[in-house]
Scaffold this motif. Structure first.
Motif, PDB file in Angstrom:
ATOM      1  N   ARG A   6       0.856  -1.187   0.000  1.00 32.80           N
ATOM      2  CA  ARG A   6       0.000   0.000   0.000  1.00 32.80           C
ATOM      3  C   ARG A   6       0.897   1.244   0.000  1.00 32.80           C
ATOM      4  N   ARG A   7       0.657   2.137  -0.961  1.00 36.39           N
ATOM      5  CA  ARG A   7       1.510   3.311  -1.074  1.00 36.39           C
ATOM      6  C   ARG A   7       0.862   4.533  -0.428  1.00 36.39           C
ATOM      7  N   PHE A   8       1.665   5.235   0.376  1.00 35.07           N
ATOM      8  CA  PHE A   8       1.253   6.494   0.985  1.00 35.07           C
ATOM      9  C   PHE A   8       1.980   7.638   0.289  1.00 35.07           C
ATOM     10  N   VAL A   9       1.226   8.641  -0.105  1.00 39.83           N
ATOM     11  CA  VAL A   9       1.794   9.816  -0.759  1.00 39.83           C
ATOM     12  C   VAL A   9       1.712  10.969   0.231  1.00 39.83           C
ATOM     13  N   PHE A  10       2.860  11.398   0.741  1.00 38.79           N
ATOM     14  CA  PHE A  10       2.910  12.498   1.697  1.00 38.79           C
ATOM     15  C   PHE A  10       3.209  13.793   0.952  1.00 38.79           C
TER      16      PHE A  10
ATOM     17  N   MET B 251      -1.654  11.880   1.955  1.00 42.48           N
ATOM     18  CA  MET B 251      -1.633  12.529   3.258  1.00 42.48           C
ATOM     19  C   MET B 251      -1.013  13.920   3.125  1.00 42.48           C
ATOM     20  N   ILE B 252      -1.836  14.943   3.346  1.00 44.74           N
ATOM     21  CA  ILE B 252      -1.367  16.320   3.299  1.00 44.74           C
ATOM     22  C   ILE B 252      -0.884  16.691   4.692  1.00 44.74           C
ATOM     23  N   CYS B 253       0.357  17.146   4.790  1.00 45.75           N
ATOM     24  CA  CYS B 253       0.952  17.465   6.087  1.00 45.75           C
ATOM     25  C   CYS B 253       1.010  18.978   6.277  1.00 45.75           C
ATOM     26  N   GLY B 254       0.228  19.470   7.227  1.00 47.12           N
ATOM     27  CA  GLY B 254       0.174  20.905   7.483  1.00 47.12           C
ATOM     28  C   GLY B 254       0.874  21.280   8.773  1.00 47.12           C
TER      29      GLY B 254
ATOM     30  N   LEU C  53       6.455  16.564  13.646  1.00 52.82           N
ATOM     31  CA  LEU C  53       5.995  15.451  14.468  1.00 52.82           C
ATOM     32  C   LEU C  53       4.870  14.669  13.800  1.00 52.82           C
ATOM     33  N   CYS C  54       3.881  15.372  13.246  1.00 61.37           N
ATOM     34  CA  CYS C  54       2.745  14.650  12.654  1.00 61.37           C
ATOM     35  C   CYS C  54       3.188  13.827  11.455  1.00 61.37           C
ATOM     36  N   PHE C  55       4.154  14.344  10.692  1.00 59.67           N
ATOM     37  CA  PHE C  55       4.669  13.626   9.522  1.00 59.67           C
ATOM     38  C   PHE C  55       5.535  12.438   9.942  1.00 59.67           C
ATOM     39  N   SER C  56       6.508  12.695  10.806  1.00 57.53           N
ATOM     40  CA  SER C  56       7.446  11.630  11.181  1.00 57.53           C
ATOM     41  C   SER C  56       6.745  10.510  11.948  1.00 57.53           C
ATOM     42  N   ALA C  57       5.745  10.846  12.758  1.00 56.19           N
ATOM     43  CA  ALA C  57       5.002   9.814  13.493  1.00 56.19           C
ATOM     44  C   ALA C  57       4.284   8.878  12.531  1.00 56.19           C
ATOM     45  N   ALA C  58       3.747   9.447  11.453  1.00 51.47           N
ATOM     46  CA  ALA C  58       3.044   8.623  10.463  1.00 51.47           C
ATOM     47  C   ALA C  58       4.015   7.712   9.721  1.00 51.47           C
TER      48      ALA C  58
ATOM     49  N   ARG D 256     -12.275  10.302   3.465  1.00 51.37           N
ATOM     50  CA  ARG D 256     -11.630  11.511   3.979  1.00 51.37           C
ATOM     51  C   ARG D 256     -11.215  11.293   5.434  1.00 51.37           C
ATOM     52  N   ILE D 257      -9.992  11.684   5.731  1.00 47.11           N
ATOM     53  CA  ILE D 257      -9.461  11.536   7.086  1.00 47.11           C
ATOM     54  C   ILE D 257      -8.879  12.879   7.527  1.00 47.11           C
ATOM     55  N   THR D 258      -9.087  13.219   8.777  1.00 48.79           N
ATOM     56  CA  THR D 258      -8.432  14.398   9.352  1.00 48.79           C
ATOM     57  C   THR D 258      -7.906  14.041  10.734  1.00 48.79           C
ATOM     58  N   THR D 259      -6.816  14.673  11.125  1.00 44.57           N
ATOM     59  CA  THR D 259      -6.260  14.440  12.460  1.00 44.57           C
ATOM     60  C   THR D 259      -6.024  15.777  13.150  1.00 44.57           C
ATOM     61  N   ALA D 260      -5.882  15.700  14.472  1.00 41.84           N
ATOM     62  CA  ALA D 260      -5.680  16.909  15.274  1.00 41.84           C
ATOM     63  C   ALA D 260      -4.218  17.336  15.342  1.00 41.84           C
ATOM     64  N   GLY D 261      -3.327  16.519  14.791  1.00 34.38           N
ATOM     65  CA  GLY D 261      -1.904  16.873  14.823  1.00 34.38           C
ATOM     66  C   GLY D 261      -1.139  16.130  15.903  1.00 34.38           C
ATOM     67  N   GLY D 262       0.168  16.402  15.966  1.00 34.63           N
ATOM     68  CA  GLY D 262       1.017  15.782  16.982  1.00 34.63           C
ATOM     69  C   GLY D 262       0.968  14.269  16.924  1.00 34.63           C
ATOM     70  N   THR D 263       0.820  13.654  18.084  1.00 35.72           N
ATOM     71  CA  THR D 263       0.848  12.194  18.167  1.00 35.72           C
ATOM     72  C   THR D 263      -0.429  11.537  17.661  1.00 35.72           C
ATOM     73  N   SER D 264      -1.430  12.324  17.280  1.00 30.80           N
ATOM     74  CA  SER D 264      -2.645  11.712  16.729  1.00 30.80           C
ATOM     75  C   SER D 264      -2.350  10.961  15.436  1.00 30.80           C
ATOM     76  N   SER D 265      -1.247  11.305  14.763  1.00 27.38           N
ATOM     77  CA  SER D 265      -0.846  10.555  13.570  1.00 27.38           C
ATOM     78  C   SER D 265      -0.596   9.090  13.916  1.00 27.38           C
TER      79      SER D 265
END
Length: 337
Positions: free
Chosen positions: A21-25, A91-94, A34-39, A171-180
């Motif tokens: 399964r491919r993830f496109v960041f 996955m869009i990283c903001g 943090l949100c990116f690296s945790a994922a 559609r998925i959304t997260t609150a940031g930080g360790t929620s990834s």
């Protein structure tokens, strides 16, 4: 030996997929590391614990150039905004200054690629980017608590929650930080079972896995450092009624106290009056709206329960040592650099 046994057990229970399964960041300017690296780390560890390439990932940016995160570190990416497939997970990283980072090119790319039907996620503040593209209309979503006030004002068609993460269809959304981490553990469990997800959590020393039923902010007693049920009830009611503030007498009556008792309660535990505490909550929301939206100062004042701009400006200056107009100007200056 114990680790090898875990490897053997996991490898024996996971069937090799036809294709990883491919993830496109997609890394936006000033994204939160943090949100990116945790994922990504969750995916890497899943591959390691299974002994197979269950997941692959690629990094993109708007132009294909390196992207600087909010901590000032540059990340090299493999691609500019290229076409994705239906089977990809985008996955869009903001991070900070998400409004500026959500450029017209990014938004248009999201709209176009969404027609292919891939799963699309907005990590941290990137829920804003998805909403700007119209991809969250009529859906449940979440975003970092600091951005919730401005999000609600701008995207009325989105049902915003305070959850750690939200999955609504594709559609998925997260609150940031360790929620990834919580999100990735859920996806790993769906793909390859709870055993692998738990093994990844153990490797991350992540002992309390949250679900989409968990909220992102600490409880009021934990936040204010006081465990008094009536005080918590009053503060919760204040936070829920910013645009139309409730008088201290009504707040006191609702928790079966006199106004004088409520006053003493706030003085004892928070060293300020209920009126002062309420004002600080309203001014905090006002500052968020000034920093994160294009709302006029007058509309910000009204949204925070101030009947007149002059009174709002006076209170704002007393608390933040600057006027709302200067705050807005300073923010615009920072974004234009």
């Amino acid at each position: 030996m114990i680790l090898m046994d875990i490897f053997d057990q996991l490898v024996g229970t996971i069937e090799a997929p036809a294709k990883p399964r491919r993830f496109v960041f997609v890394l936006l300017e000033e994204f939160t590391m943090l949100c990116f690296s945790a994922a990504v780390e969750s995916l890497r560890i899943a591959n390691r614990m299974s002994g197979r390439d269950l997941y692959t990932w690629v990094l993109m940016s708007e132009s294909g150039a390196p992207v600087r995160c909010s901590a000032g570190i540059e990340f090299v990416v493999q691609h500019e905004l290229i076409d994705v497939s239906r089977d990809d997970t985008v996955m869009i990283c903001g991070g900070v200054n998400i409004k500026t980072a959500s450029s017209k090119k990014i938004v248009n790319w999201l709209r176009r690629e969404s027609r292919r039907g891939p799963l699309m996620a907005g990590l941290c503040t990137a829920g804003y980017t998805l909403a700007k593209a119209g991809l969250l209309d009529g859906k449940r979503a979440t975003i970092h608590w600091e951005n919730q006030d401005s999000f609600i004002e701008e995207f009325e068609e989105v049902e915003l929650t305070k959850s750690v993460f939200v999955v609504d269809g594709n559609r998925i959304t997260t609150a940031g930080g360790t929620s990834s981490i919580d999100l990735m553990l859920k996806l790993i469990a769906q793909d390859h079972g709870e055993d692998l997800a738990n093994a990844v959590a153990d490797q991350l020393i992540y002992s309390s896995i949250r679900t989409d039923q968990d909220t992102q902010r600490l409880s009021i007693p934990t936040r204010i450092g006081v465990r008094h049920p009536k005080l918590s009830q009053v503060i919760q009611k204040m936070e829920q009624n910013i645009e139309e503030p409730i008088s201290p007498s009504i707040l006191a009556r609702d928790v079966n106290m006199s106004t004088r008792q409520l006053e003493r309660l706030f003085r004892r535990y928070l060293n300020r009056s209920p009126k002062r505490y309420y004002m600080e909550l309203r001014l905090q929301k006002a500052r968020n709206l000034l920093m994160q939206t294009d709302m006029s100062v007058i509309n910000v004042a009204l949204a925070c329960g101030f009947a007149s701009p002059s009174h709002f400006s006076k209170c704002y200056r007393a608390h933040y040592d600057t006027t709302p107009y200067r705050e807005r100007g300073a923010q615009s200056s920072r974004l234009s650099r």
